[in-house]
Enzyme design. Structure first.
Site: not given
Ligand code: CFM
Ligand code: HCA
Length: 530
Positions: A52, A55, A86, A184
């Protein structure tokens, strides 16, 4: 073949079939340019690997900045499942400001959903300042925050005035886009507006000063990249964002070149920095031996300094002499094998180079959430349809900075360089794929199984969620998101580590012992009721 593809798609209802067909290509260079559909909504009910917007913003781009406390405003799960899973590593500096091991969240409860969570958020910020005294704070909004209308920007502003440290609010509610890709973009916008340019530096502190953008130090990747670059003589000002910090990123505006490792997650800020400060960016790839050498040579060409070019060749020669004999041993086992390389964004392209170094051919590749430019090259950007989902994300209007804008190279020199190196350009994955090989966007569980059955790869490179599909089919799976406890895989030493890990998978007899469950007896027995 086209016929196999047709057979796979036959299983879908007509509308789904029409949709998925546009996301899958069989590479055919006689048909250039082949267009692919990407960055559009996943079909509900299909098992996708996508994440999503939260994230992508908090987990991917902001999360690795270590001297910032990142607050997840939302129910506990969002914070918990992005809590260093991660494997973005960071060294603790002498001042102790590394908060990555903490998971800080407002842990919203039903009461907060009903009556609003702003007060609780303000209280959490007070506590964070008191306990940690971080250099900055970020707040990342999760879905319910947007749904109930908490004004995180107002809370951030008030807290910043109260505490005198930067408090940055990111409206990266999970639903803001079709995948983590939206996050992003939101994170890039915030870093440009609130971080870069806030430092005291007015000029590059050393010769060959650079930033590394889109490198997240997964499993220690960026440490290996640093080792190589520093040996050649580069000075790294800031990394966005692996083992990076607010303090470093503040001064990113003085660098003479921005490297772009992951184009998908960071191209926005690379482009905006070029407009605002005049710093060109260079697309690099430090995954793979050949790719690393090429990137180093491109960097040296950009600076165009004889001494730097010479030093680059010396370091390359030294490294190759050291690692080639080792790789040669592994190649004996790897050569001739085939791979699927399906990762979230850039890695679906980058890791093909590393497989190639070992003699492994990638027969299917794709991205979970990349855009058409990551497949077809940046020249398609003006032709990409702007749909309602992409309109959701603010496009910043950027202008040259009156104080710090400086042309690093003349426009003529830039044009000349662009003919030789990927300066402010990315050619995408498709050009590197061979005819007959499959390019696939947002591949789902069903398609994964079908393509494995047809193409029978020797290794499947993908993610945490889908790695169990090949496992159950008796095929080793190299997880290329957080590397499952291993890495680094970047640079020269990374290539050796990767070769070791992959070879160990090929030689492990366990895969031959596995018979997929459907080969034995049926999983369910019974009768359909009339
Ligand atoms: Fe860039 Fe990444 Fe990737 Fe990515 Fe990701 Fe990642 Fe990835 Mo997982 S930033 S696009 S959003 S290279 S977290 S470090 S591995 S999906 S291919
Ligand atoms: C993310 C992070 C992720 C997840 C990996 C996976 C990662 O997208 O939120 O789902 O396989 O690299 O950790 O991509």
């Amino acid at each position: 073949t086209e016929k196999d593809l047709e057979r796979i798609l036959e299983a879908y209802p007509a509308k789904v079939k029409r949709n998925r067909k546009k996301h899958i290509l069989i590479k055919d260079s006689s048909q250039e340019p082949q267009e692919i559909e990407a960055n559009t909504r996943t079909i509900p009910g299909i098992i996708t690997n996508r994440g999503c917007a939260y994230a992508g913003c908090k987990g991917v781009v902001l999360g690795p900045l270590k001297d910032i406390v990142h607050i997840t405003h939302g129910p506990v799960g969002c914070g918990y499942y992005s809590w260093l899973t991660r494997r973005n590593k960071a060294k603790t500096p002498p001042d102790g400001k590394n908060y990555l091991a903490y998971c800080v969240t407002t842990d919203m409860q039903e009461k907060d959903i009903v009556f609003g969570g702003e007060k609780k958020l303000a209280q959490v910020i007070d506590e964070v300042v008191e306990i940690f005294k971080p250099n900055a704070i970020t707040i990342s909004a999760t879905c319910p925050v947007g749904l109930i209308g908490d004004d995180i920007q107002a809370v951030a502003k008030a807290a910043q005035e109260k505490h005198g440290i930067p408090v940055m609010g990111f409206n990266c509610e999970g639903y803001r886009g079709v995948s983590q890709s939206a996050g992003h973009h939101i994170a890039n916008n915030g870093l440009l507006e609130w971080v870069v340019g806030k430092g005291e530096m007015t000029a590059a502190p050393a010769k060959y000063s650079i930033n590394i953008l889109g490198e997240y130090n997964i499993g220690g990747d960026s440490w290996e990249i640093h080792r190589i670059l520093e040996e050649i003589g580069y000075h790294v000002i800031a990394v966005a964002s692996g083992d990076g910090s607010y303090e470093d990123l503040k001064n990113a505006h003085v660098a003479d070149l921005n490297l772009v490792q992951c184009h998908r997650s960071i191209n926005y800020i690379a482009e905006m920095l070029e407009i605002k400060y005049g710093t060109p960016w260079l697309k690099v790839n430090f995954i793979g031996v050949e790719a690393t050498c090429q990137s180093l040579r491109d960097m040296a060409q950009y600076f165009g300094d004889e001494e730097l070019i010479k030093k680059t060749e010396e370091v390359i020669a030294k490294e190759l002499a050291r690692i080639e004999p080792i790789l040669e041993q592994y190649r004996k086992i790897c050569k001739g094998k085939t791979a699927f390389c399906f990762v979230g964004g850039s890695r679906g392209h980058h890791y093909q180079k590393l497989f190639e170094d070992l003699g492994i051919e990638t027969v299917l590749a794709g991205y979970e959430f990349a855009h058409r430019d990551d497949y077809e090259g940046r020249q398609v950007i003006p032709h990409i349809k702007v749909d309602a989902d992409s309109k959701n994300i603010p496009e910043l209007h950027v202008e040259p900075d009156p104080k710090f804008f400086k042309l690093r190279i003349s426009p003529e020199k830039a044009e000349e360089l662009k003919k030789k190196i990927p300066l402010s350009y990315y050619a995408g994955m498709n050009v590197d794929m061979k005819d007959g090989h499959v390019i696939i966007d947002d591949m789902n569980h069903f398609e994964t199984e079908e393509f494995i059955r047809i193409l029978k790869p020797d290794i499947f490179a993908s993610g945490i969620k889908d790695k169990y599909i090949p496992h159950k089919m008796g095929i080793p799976s190299k997880q290329l998101h957080n590397y499952d406890y291993s890495g680094p895989y970047a640079g020269f030493n990374g290539a050796v580590k990767f070769a070791q890990d992959v070879t160990a998978m090929f030689t492990n007899p366990a895969w031959n012992f596995i018979a997929p469950p459907w080969k034995g007896k049926p999983l369910l027995e019974g009768q359909l009721q009339k």
